[in-house]
Write a protein that holds these residues in place. Structure first.
Motif, PDB file in Angstrom:
ATOM      1  N   SER A 190       2.183  16.994  10.683  1.00  0.00           N
ATOM      2  CA  SER A 190       3.608  17.343  10.747  1.00  0.00           C
ATOM      3  C   SER A 190       3.804  18.858  10.728  1.00  0.00           C
ATOM      4  O   SER A 190       4.570  19.409  11.535  1.00  0.00           O
ATOM      5  N   ALA A 240       7.522  14.265   8.378  1.00  0.00           N
ATOM      6  CA  ALA A 240       7.407  13.845   9.776  1.00  0.00           C
ATOM      7  C   ALA A 240       8.719  13.997  10.550  1.00  0.00           C
ATOM      8  O   ALA A 240       8.697  14.284  11.746  1.00  0.00           O
ATOM      9  N   ALA A 243       9.245  17.351  12.111  1.00  0.00           N
ATOM     10  CA  ALA A 243       8.184  17.555  13.093  1.00  0.00           C
ATOM     11  C   ALA A 243       8.505  16.833  14.396  1.00  0.00           C
ATOM     12  O   ALA A 243       8.421  17.429  15.486  1.00  0.00           O
TER      13      ALA A 243
END
Length: 365
Positions: A190, A240, A243
């Motif tokens: 990430s 995450a 990301a």
């Protein structure tokens, strides 16, 4: 699905358990904009009503990031000035623990969105320190720290050595990507995606890394195996989301003006009244071609000065101390080899000049 996972695991008080997980969840929710308004409002209320007390610099940096992502002023939005807690850890070269570099990286990320610029001495010195800690392979010891280093330095490419340092770090990340698209685990992947997203040349590598993260998402929307602890899954899922959205931290944090001092309101541009130190004035008169001291009087000179409406950059404490030492030396006066009349005249002039010298130093001249 990832947002639903976080929402379902948010506590009734708005938190996500420990402040560590709550902070990262807040940043993730903020990255999603209006889609996460309900959960974001709950976590905002929790963070504002539960100030975090910690002497660890990275704790204060992370919490400042959470506040700023939610639009809460890190200087005045809670009972604690988190920017002051960060800057007060600066030792003249680096922030916090001199055996770590992550606290220096996150200091740059936070302070850049808290009104500090590349021209500030504290920023230039920290950038230089971070570059000096970079290893020969272009990393700062690991994928995640290298990704953080890229994000930290990206806003300071106008400073010497930064562009070259970022290029070396990017090459390290590219060489560290595995065949499955990941960088070893969801956490490092990430952060690597966020760092690589700052360069438009790495679309293929980012897509492969996104596919890797998607392969780790479970049916409940959270990342990593259900056998992992719930806190760790909240943590990895919170990493995450920004990301996948290709949003580095600096783009998620809102920007705030630098606060001049703890006693200055963020709503005013006028500096507080400056009070000069007590100065003892020496009265003399000339008699028979010589100087005779006829009166010594103590008088407090306390001019009230409303300074410019332009906010003045306050440098780190070490810089201020150096200025104070120079001022004391300049007021010391004549040397012992000078004649008595000369010494009296010199002292008289120096005493008259002292408050004006002091004021000029305060104004930054």
């Amino acid at each position: 699905r990832a947002l639903n996972f976080l929402t379902l695991n948010q506590n009734n008080d708005g938190s996500f358990g420990n402040m560590l997980f709550t902070d990262w969840a807040a940043i993730a929710l903020s990255s999603m904009g209006n889609q996460a308004n309900s959960s974001k409002l709950q976590v905002m209320n929790y963070i504002k009503n539960n100030p975090m007390q910690s002497s660890i610099v990275t704790d204060n940096e992370r919490h400042a990031m959470a506040l700023m992502s939610l639009g809460i002023n890190p200087y005045t939005g809670t009972d604690i000035n988190y920017i002051n807690k960060i800057t007060s850890s600066f030792d003249g070269t680096q922030f916090g623990d001199d055996s770590l570099v992550n606290d220096d990286m996150f200091a740059l990320i936070v302070l850049k969105n808290a009104g500090y610029i590349s021209g500030d001495e504290i920023m230039k010195k920290d950038v230089s320190y971070i570059i000096g800690e970079q290893l020969g392979d272009g990393s700062w010891g690991s994928v995640d720290m290298t990704a953080a280093g890229i994000q930290a330095l990206r806003n300071f490419v106008d400073l010497p050595g930064v562009s070259a340092s970022i290029t070396l770090a990017e090459n390290y990340l590219l060489n560290s990507q595995n065949g499955d698209g990941g960088f070893g685990n969801s956490f490092a992947t990430s952060w690597a995606i966020q760092a690589l997203s700052l360069n438009g040349s790495f679309g293929l590598q980012i897509n492969k890394a996104n596919e890797y993260l998607a392969s780790l998402q479970q049916t409940d929307g959270g990342l990593d195996l259900n056998t992992d602890s719930l806190e760790n899954r909240i943590w990895s899922t919170s990493y995450a989301i920004p990301a996948i959205l290709s949003k580095p931290w600096s783009s998620i944090l809102q920007s705030f003006s630098k606060k001049i001092s703890e006693n200055t309101s963020e709503d005013t541009e006028v500096l507080p009244v400056v009070m000069a130190p007590e100065i003892k004035m020496l009265a003399v008169e000339i008699k028979d071609d010589s100087l005779e001291e006829i009166k010594v009087a103590s008088k407090k000179i306390l001019p009230k000065v409303k300074l410019s409406t332009t906010k003045k950059v306050i440098e780190p404490p070490t810089i201020v101390n150096e200025n104070n030492n120079d001022l004391s030396a300049s007021v010391a006066g004549a040397t012992s080899s000078q004649s008595l009349p000369y010494r009296i005249i010199h002292s008289f002039i120096a005493l008259i000049k002292a408050p004006f010298v002091w004021l000029l130093v305060q104004l930054g001249f």
